[in-house]
Write a protein that holds these residues in place. Structure first.
Motif, short mmCIF file in Angstrom:
data_model
loop_
_atom_site.label_atom_id
_atom_site.label_comp_id
_atom_site.label_asym_id
_atom_site.label_seq_id
_atom_site.Cartn_x
_atom_site.Cartn_y
_atom_site.Cartn_z
N MET A 199 -91.85 57.48 -1.22
CA MET A 199 -92.26 56.58 -0.10
C MET A 199 -92.43 55.13 -0.69
SD MET A 199 -91.58 58.19 2.41
CE MET A 199 -92.11 56.95 3.56
N GLU A 200 -92.97 54.94 -1.70
CA GLU A 200 -93.48 53.57 -2.20
C GLU A 200 -91.93 52.96 -2.54
OE1 GLU A 200 -95.11 50.09 -3.28
OE2 GLU A 200 -96.12 51.82 -2.08
N THR A 201 -91.23 53.82 -3.25
CA THR A 201 -89.68 53.23 -3.79
C THR A 201 -89.24 52.74 -2.41
OG1 THR A 201 -89.81 54.67 -5.47
CG2 THR A 201 -87.76 53.77 -4.64
N LEU A 202 -89.20 53.60 -1.29
CA LEU A 202 -88.43 53.02 -0.04
C LEU A 202 -89.04 51.83 0.73
CD1 LEU A 202 -86.63 54.11 2.25
CD2 LEU A 202 -88.37 55.13 3.36
N ILE A 203 -90.52 51.70 0.54
CA ILE A 203 -91.09 50.76 1.30
C ILE A 203 -90.77 49.51 0.41
CG2 ILE A 203 -93.43 49.48 1.53
CD1 ILE A 203 -94.48 52.45 2.16
N GLY A 204 -90.74 49.39 -0.79
CA GLY A 204 -90.29 48.44 -1.82
C GLY A 204 -88.99 47.90 -1.43
N GLN A 205 -87.91 48.77 -1.07
CA GLN A 205 -86.56 48.46 -0.75
C GLN A 205 -86.51 47.73 0.28
OE1 GLN A 205 -85.18 52.66 -1.57
NE2 GLN A 205 -83.40 51.55 -2.58
N VAL A 206 -87.24 48.05 1.44
CA VAL A 206 -87.38 47.49 2.74
C VAL A 206 -88.05 46.06 2.68
CG1 VAL A 206 -88.12 47.56 5.04
CG2 VAL A 206 -87.28 49.64 4.02
N GLU A 207 -89.02 45.95 1.96
CA GLU A 207 -89.78 44.62 1.76
C GLU A 207 -88.81 43.80 0.90
OE1 GLU A 207 -94.26 46.20 1.91
OE2 GLU A 207 -93.33 45.70 -0.17
N GLN A 208 -87.94 44.35 -0.07
CA GLN A 208 -87.28 43.52 -0.81
C GLN A 208 -86.16 42.89 0.07
OE1 GLN A 208 -85.40 45.29 -4.02
NE2 GLN A 208 -84.75 43.27 -4.81
N ALA A 209 -85.60 43.62 1.00
CA ALA A 209 -84.61 43.59 1.86
C ALA A 209 -85.05 42.35 3.26
CB ALA A 209 -83.86 44.64 2.58
N TYR A 210 -86.25 42.50 3.49
CA TYR A 210 -86.85 41.77 4.63
C TYR A 210 -88.04 40.48 4.37
CZ TYR A 210 -83.27 44.77 7.19
OH TYR A 210 -82.24 45.27 7.56
N GLY A 211 -88.48 40.89 3.31
CA GLY A 211 -89.52 40.12 3.10
C GLY A 211 -91.03 40.79 3.83
N THR A 212 -92.10 39.99 3.58
CA THR A 212 -93.58 40.62 4.02
C THR A 212 -94.36 39.41 4.32
OG1 THR A 212 -94.51 40.51 1.67
CG2 THR A 212 -93.42 42.42 2.21
N GLY A 213 -95.36 39.61 5.27
CA GLY A 213 -96.18 38.56 5.38
C GLY A 213 -95.92 37.77 6.92
N VAL A 214 -96.60 36.89 7.12
CA VAL A 214 -96.61 36.13 8.53
C VAL A 214 -95.24 35.57 8.72
CG1 VAL A 214 -97.71 34.51 10.15
CG2 VAL A 214 -99.16 35.83 8.58
N GLU A 215 -94.84 34.85 7.92
CA GLU A 215 -93.55 34.09 7.91
C GLU A 215 -92.35 34.96 8.15
OE1 GLU A 215 -90.75 30.80 5.17
OE2 GLU A 215 -92.96 31.38 4.66
N ALA A 216 -92.33 36.28 7.36
CA ALA A 216 -91.20 37.01 7.53
C ALA A 216 -91.17 37.75 8.80
CB ALA A 216 -91.33 38.14 6.35
N PHE A 217 -92.48 38.04 9.38
CA PHE A 217 -92.68 38.74 10.47
C PHE A 217 -92.25 37.78 11.71
CE2 PHE A 217 -95.44 39.18 14.47
CZ PHE A 217 -95.11 40.50 14.79
#
Length: 289
Positions: free
Chosen positions: A251-269
């Motif tokens: 699950m951590e691998t999957l989450i990392g892939q999604v975060e890499q694709a779309y970013g994290t944090g307030v600006e990305a949101f």
């Protein structure tokens, strides 16, 4: 002039408030967080129709519709509704935005259960038309009918669900699709970003205009759904769907892939939300035409 009481002003609660304001309803908001007045001002600006109040009693006192949006935890919802029932008008509809918990469970042991039901929106409620209206075991027919009228007054498309079931309908369908999406990514069949491209350019586009069963009718040509099920459907029904891994490492691998694709944090949101909202408005406008 109708009044909406918003109990819990997170993403869903603030969206309900935004929707009610757009339809010229009065809105009262209660949330226990200390900075709630600042949060509401930042999201909704200054508006005399929107009031932040200090307790649940003040929030629900004059409400026609109470929309609870607290955490998805049964004990919390039971506690909130005990207070809501105590202070709300006898003719008010008392709804929860719960994504999976039924009204029957929430009102177990509470008096006044006849007014309580699920009014489950799809996120964000101010853009997505659907509201699943799910009566509980003790919900009266009058309360259900009144809920439908109120949601229609907010420009929503309410659908009364005939049987209580965890997740109701929309989230069960979403869950089935999400489960297979996770499986396909974990198997290396497709990346998260490419899976989203596939959805946007196929099923997402189709389902914005027709539903699955209507699509089956069209997919069968003049022979309709019977022809589809006897032909292509006979083969696709043999597909065995996968079971995604749920261990922490995978699950951590999957989450990392999604975060890499779309970013994290307030600006990305904020960037993703702005894109989603503008595209959703465009689709809605096209469908209205």
């Amino acid at each position: 002039m109708s009044t909406l009481a918003v109990i819990g002003a997170g993403v869903i609660g603030l969206s309900w408030a935004r929707l009610a304001r757009e339809h010229e309803w009065d809105v009262t908001i209660y949330d226990p967080r200390a900075d709630i007045a600042d949060v509401v001002a930042a999201e909704l600006g200054a508006d005399p129709r929107i009031r932040v109040v200090a307790d649940i009693a003040a929030a629900v006192a004059e409400a026609d519709l109470v929309q609870e949006n607290g955490p998805e935890r049964l004990p919390i919802k039971q506690e909130l509704f005990a207070r809501i029932i105590e202070h709300a008008r006898p003719d008010a509809v008392l709804a929860t935005s719960s994504s999976s918990i039924t009204a029957t469970l929430i009102t177990e042991g509470l008096s006044g259960a006849g007014r309580v039901l699920v009014g489950h929106p799809f996120n964000p409620p101010d853009l997505m038309p659907l509201v699943e209206v799910v009566p509980g075991r003790d919900t009266t027919e009058d309360a259900t009918e009144r809920a439908v009228e109120l949601y229609e007054g907010l420009g929503r498309v309410p659908v009364v669900i005939g049987t209580e079931m965890p997740g109701f309908v929309a989230n069960r369908l979403q869950g089935a699709l999400s489960r297979e999406a996770v499986y396909l990514v974990q198997q290396g069949v497709v990346s998260p970003a490419d899976l989203d491209v596939i959805m946007r350019n196929s099923l997402g586009l189709r389902w914005a205009t027709i539903g699955p069963f209507e699509g089956n009718v069209l997919g069968g040509g003049p022979g309709g759904i019977r022809h589809l099920y006897a032909g292509v459907g006979a083969e696709t029904s043999k597909i065995e769907f996968g079971t995604p891994a749920t261990d922490p490492e995978r699950m951590e691998t999957l989450i990392g892939q999604v975060e890499q694709a779309y970013g994290t944090g307030v600006e990305a949101f904020e960037r993703l939300r702005a894109t989603r909202d503008s595209r959703t408005r465009a689709v809605l406008a096209a469908l209205e035409d």
